[in-house]
Design a protein around this motif. Sequence first.
Motif, PDB file in Angstrom:
ATOM      1  N   ARG A  23       0.836  -1.202   0.000  1.00 43.21           N
ATOM      2  CA  ARG A  23       0.000   0.000   0.000  1.00 43.21           C
ATOM      3  C   ARG A  23       0.872   1.253   0.000  1.00 43.21           C
ATOM      4  O   ARG A  23       0.661   2.191  -0.757  1.00 43.21           O
ATOM      5  N   SER A  24       1.880   1.222   0.876  1.00 36.18           N
ATOM      6  CA  SER A  24       2.749   2.369   1.004  1.00 36.18           C
ATOM      7  C   SER A  24       3.555   2.598  -0.281  1.00 36.18           C
ATOM      8  O   SER A  24       3.767   3.737  -0.706  1.00 36.18           O
ATOM      9  N   GLU A  26       2.561   1.929  -3.275  1.00 39.16           N
ATOM     10  CA  GLU A  26       1.613   2.537  -4.217  1.00 39.16           C
ATOM     11  C   GLU A  26       1.425   4.023  -3.871  1.00 39.16           C
ATOM     12  O   GLU A  26       1.382   4.873  -4.754  1.00 39.16           O
ATOM     13  N   ASN A  27       1.355   4.334  -2.573  1.00 36.07           N
ATOM     14  CA  ASN A  27       1.228   5.737  -2.148  1.00 36.07           C
ATOM     15  C   ASN A  27       2.391   6.585  -2.666  1.00 36.07           C
ATOM     16  O   ASN A  27       2.210   7.730  -3.058  1.00 36.07           O
ATOM     17  N   PHE A  28       3.603   6.021  -2.610  1.00 34.09           N
ATOM     18  CA  PHE A  28       4.775   6.816  -2.962  1.00 34.09           C
ATOM     19  C   PHE A  28       5.262   6.566  -4.402  1.00 34.09           C
ATOM     20  O   PHE A  28       6.334   7.032  -4.790  1.00 34.09           O
ATOM     21  N   GLY A  29       4.478   5.796  -5.150  1.00 31.22           N
ATOM     22  CA  GLY A  29       4.791   5.640  -6.567  1.00 31.22           C
ATOM     23  C   GLY A  29       5.919   4.665  -6.874  1.00 31.22           C
ATOM     24  O   GLY A  29       6.590   4.817  -7.893  1.00 31.22           O
ATOM     25  N   SER A  49      -3.270  -4.396   1.847  1.00 35.22           N
ATOM     26  CA  SER A  49      -2.727  -3.758   0.640  1.00 35.22           C
ATOM     27  C   SER A  49      -3.719  -2.759   0.050  1.00 35.22           C
ATOM     28  O   SER A  49      -3.335  -1.885  -0.723  1.00 35.22           O
ATOM     29  N   HIS A  51      -5.750  -0.700  -2.153  1.00 37.79           N
ATOM     30  CA  HIS A  51      -5.762  -0.531  -3.607  1.00 37.79           C
ATOM     31  C   HIS A  51      -4.459  -0.956  -4.276  1.00 37.79           C
ATOM     32  O   HIS A  51      -4.250  -0.661  -5.445  1.00 37.79           O
TER      33      HIS A  51
END
Lengths: 231, 231
Positions: A23-24, A26-29, A49, A51
């Motif tokens: 998840r993290s 995805e948050n930070f690309g 996870s 999204h």
Amino acid sequence: MSPQIRIVLVEPLYQGNVGSVTRSMENFGFDDLVLVNPCKLEGQARAMSCHARDLLESSQKVATLEEAIEGTDIVIATSGIAGIKTDQHIRMPAYTPSEIRNKFRESKGKIAFLFGREDNGFTREELKRCDMIMTIPTSEKYPIMNISHAATVTMYEMSNMEIGERPIADGFDLQLLYDHFEQVLADIKHPTHKMEKTSIMLKRIFGRAELTPREVQTLRGVLRDIQRQKK
Amino acid sequence: MSPQIRIVLVEPLYQGNVGSVTRSMENFGFDDLVLVNPCKLEGQARAMSCHARDLLESSQKVATLEEAIEGTDIVIATSGIAGIKTDQHIRMPAYTPSEIRNKFRESKGKIAFLFGREDNGFTREELKRCDMIMTIPTSEKYPIMNISHAATVTMYEMSNMEIGERPIADGFDLQLLYDHFEQVLADIKHPTHKMEKTSIMLKRIFGRAELTPREVQTLRGVLRDIQRQKK
């Protein structure tokens, strides 16, 4: 130019942590995740996870650290204990995440950030494979962070994300506002000998506040109201 | 002087997140936690809190945001969406965690950092009570962080923790090492016209490497070995 990042979890024990890390990411690309001998990844991993489920599914699972770091240029182990001893004779100095960011800010190439087992961290052999140790500055009383927290801080430092532009009033409009304040101070008969100091103070206060265009508009409306009342 | 920090979770829905936040607070040396109408805190919360169980037990539970922020001087809401609209007419500019840290670095007083509901964040009324909005820079594709991750990044920025001193070789010993290198270059008949450039390059390489005292010792041992072989 900034380095590419790979996140490597070495034998993670709790699937919720693996899900949280995705998840993290995805948050930070970030999207390059390698898991060395992970625990089973089932419902709890998917739940955490959110999204980032695709990233969880597409993560690479390998059997050895060697495979996990293949294709990377620098290998950095994260540890809660600064200046870890990898060997009787080799003491590796630890760097903070912001020091690592500054060191590699302009670098090409790929950095692997390793996060160890929740219970036992890294083996000595694994640490010997690392070029650097990173330690997040924490309380001596309880330095051991959850691995998804440690990964989050690492990615927060290494990502180049920005928040949207802040709408800041332009200098010309601010000057009109400050002039307007001076007029009002005169209108309300603020003592002459205090005028300059008060003007400067107001200017500093509103300067510090980083006003938006709309806020400048509203403040000027308030000043006009004050002037109207006076008449 | 640095500000005191209070962490406020507004109606957290998942007990695991509350436990995770307490662990992170303990990692970064914070102990002021207030929960507004929290979910039940049972086994899962305790499991995630690890060694921060005392903090979980001692956290203050209140019914309203007003009670939660009592005694604090600045109230900062964290949001995944920059420049959130609190009202049709009031748009609040968002600050990053490092901007917040820099703004309040030298401040006394107490800052409340608010983290909203996992599903719905904050209500408009709650946002109106805040002095500032903080946004962690994230991907536009998926800006919503887990609340324990957001709290961790916030505390990482706001804490004054340091990692232990890195043992760095002192300048005198480094100079001896560089002199030694020059001697060895001469001994091994490195071309005279390249001497200066090579010396400077070696100095730069080892300067950048931030050698420890032990590493300097070992390198000098290696240089002595080279010299001995030559004889």
